[in-house]
Write an enzyme that holds these catalytic residues in place. Structure first.
Site, PDB file in Angstrom:
ATOM      1  N   LEU A   1       0.856  -1.177   0.000  1.00  0.00           N
ATOM      2  CA  LEU A   1       0.000   0.000   0.000  1.00  0.00           C
ATOM      3  C   LEU A   1       0.895   1.231   0.000  1.00  0.00           C
ATOM      4  CD1 LEU A   1      -2.728  -0.842   2.710  1.00  0.00           C
ATOM      5  CD2 LEU A   1      -2.978  -0.944   0.225  1.00  0.00           C
ATOM      6  N   ASP A   2       0.432   2.307  -0.621  1.00  0.00           N
ATOM      7  CA  ASP A   2       1.170   3.563  -0.584  1.00  0.00           C
ATOM      8  C   ASP A   2       1.355   4.010   0.872  1.00  0.00           C
ATOM      9  OD1 ASP A   2       1.122   3.614  -3.344  1.00  0.00           O
ATOM     10  OD2 ASP A   2      -0.631   4.925  -3.438  1.00  0.00           O
ATOM     11  N   ARG A   3       2.370   4.828   1.096  1.00  0.00           N
ATOM     12  CA  ARG A   3       2.659   5.322   2.445  1.00  0.00           C
ATOM     13  C   ARG A   3       1.406   5.920   3.096  1.00  0.00           C
ATOM     14  NH1 ARG A   3       7.215   7.626   5.168  1.00  0.00           N
ATOM     15  NH2 ARG A   3       8.493   7.602   3.277  1.00  0.00           N
TER      16      ARG A   3
ATOM     17  N   ARG B   1      -6.116   6.260  -7.302  1.00  0.00           N
ATOM     18  CA  ARG B   1      -5.800   7.687  -7.323  1.00  0.00           C
ATOM     19  C   ARG B   1      -5.809   8.239  -8.741  1.00  0.00           C
ATOM     20  NH1 ARG B   1      -0.384   7.761  -3.794  1.00  0.00           N
ATOM     21  NH2 ARG B   1      -0.524  10.007  -4.216  1.00  0.00           N
TER      22      ARG B   1
END
Length: 297
Positions: free
Chosen positions: A133-135, A235
């Protein structure tokens, strides 16, 4: 020094964990058994259990873990959701990387936290990344406990995963409340940006199904189910619709304005076929309260 061995008990018939252990553990008190459960020293079929009313069925294997089950995972940004002999599922908060982005980095990550956790149980234990997962994205992640299982899950990830649901708070009000976003992604390595094309330009096909589940004055709470798992897929797709995720500095409108100081994207449901037991397992993480506050009437 002789190493202590686990005590393994076989279940005959149907019962629950507390009365079963009271019979099998030689008159051990309810308090003593609940202490074992509280210290994570009891597993059923390889999965650590802490509830005294866990149902048992004929043929189940109950193990009393010898001196290592009392290790707990405690971290303000990471919660242990599930653990067995093969996998770990965690729920991460925003601001924590899944793995380090540069060799030799000393930054704390989900990987480094879990590595320390499993090695407290046994110094030879390892942990292996299956997906990321993205930060700034919160929610559910699964890790493998062996490199062989990691390779298998990565190779057959699309076949194993039966549902991946995210929730996001997106800017604006959608004209169409439910639909599918389908486009082709191309990643520019120079700036680490992903670009979306509505026509096949040779990129990777990305498919996201969305449904608006609540609306605020100027934003929408959206449920998203992935049919593909491309980098930054949600996104990029929401930004391409003119409704970027609130707090998205990369694909948004170029400002840092976020009423809750985070990217409003959360991995809510992860359902997959367990690669060893071949049973479908499902994990849910609650929608962050701050998301709900943004879309209050």
């Amino acid at each position: 020094m002789t190493q202590k061995r686990d005590t393994v008990l076989r279940v005959e018939g149907e019962t629950t964990l507390l009365p079963f252990l009271m019979v099998k553990m030689g008159g051990m008190s309810r308090t003593g058994i609940k202490s074992l459960l509280g210290h994570r020293q009891v597993s059923v079929n390889g999965t650590v259990q802490t509830r005294h009313d866990t149902p048992l069925k004929n043929g189940d294997r109950v193990s009393i873990l010898a001196g290592r089950g009392n290790i707990e995972l405690r971290h303000p940004k990471l919660k242990l959701i599930y653990e067995d002999e093969h996998l770990i599922v965690v729920d991460k908060k925003p601001g924590l990387l899944t793995v380090a982005t540069h060799p030799g980095s000393t930054e704390m990550t989900v990987f480094s936290i879990l590595k320390a956790y499993v090695r407290k149980q046994n110094p030879r234990n390892g942990i292996y990344t299956v997906h990321r997962l993205d930060r700034e994205t919160s929610g559910l992640l699964v890790f493998a406990k062996s490199v062989e299982l990691q390779h298998y899950m990565r190779q057959y990830w699309r076949e194993l995963v039966t549902k991946r649901t995210y929730v996001a708070v997106a800017e604006g009000i959608f004209d169409t409340k439910e639909g599918q976003i389908r486009s082709w992604f191309t990643e520019d390595k120079r700036n680490a940006m992903v670009y979306s094309s509505p026509v096949d330009d040779g990129g990777d096909l990305a498919i996201t199904n969305y449904k608006v589940i609540r609306e605020g004055a100027d934003c929408s709470l959206v449920e998203l189910n992935l049919e593909t798992g491309r980098t930054n897929q949600i996104r990029v797709h929401l930004a391409s619709k003119g409704h970027p995720v609130i707090g998205d500095r990369k694909y948004g409108h170029g400002n840092d304005d976020s009423p809750i100081d985070r990217l409003c994207l959360h991995a809510k449901i992860l359902e997959f076929i367990h690669p060893v037991t071949e049973k479908t397992v499902r994990f849910d993480s609650a929608v962050p309260r701050e998301f709900l506050r943004l879309v209050e009437d």
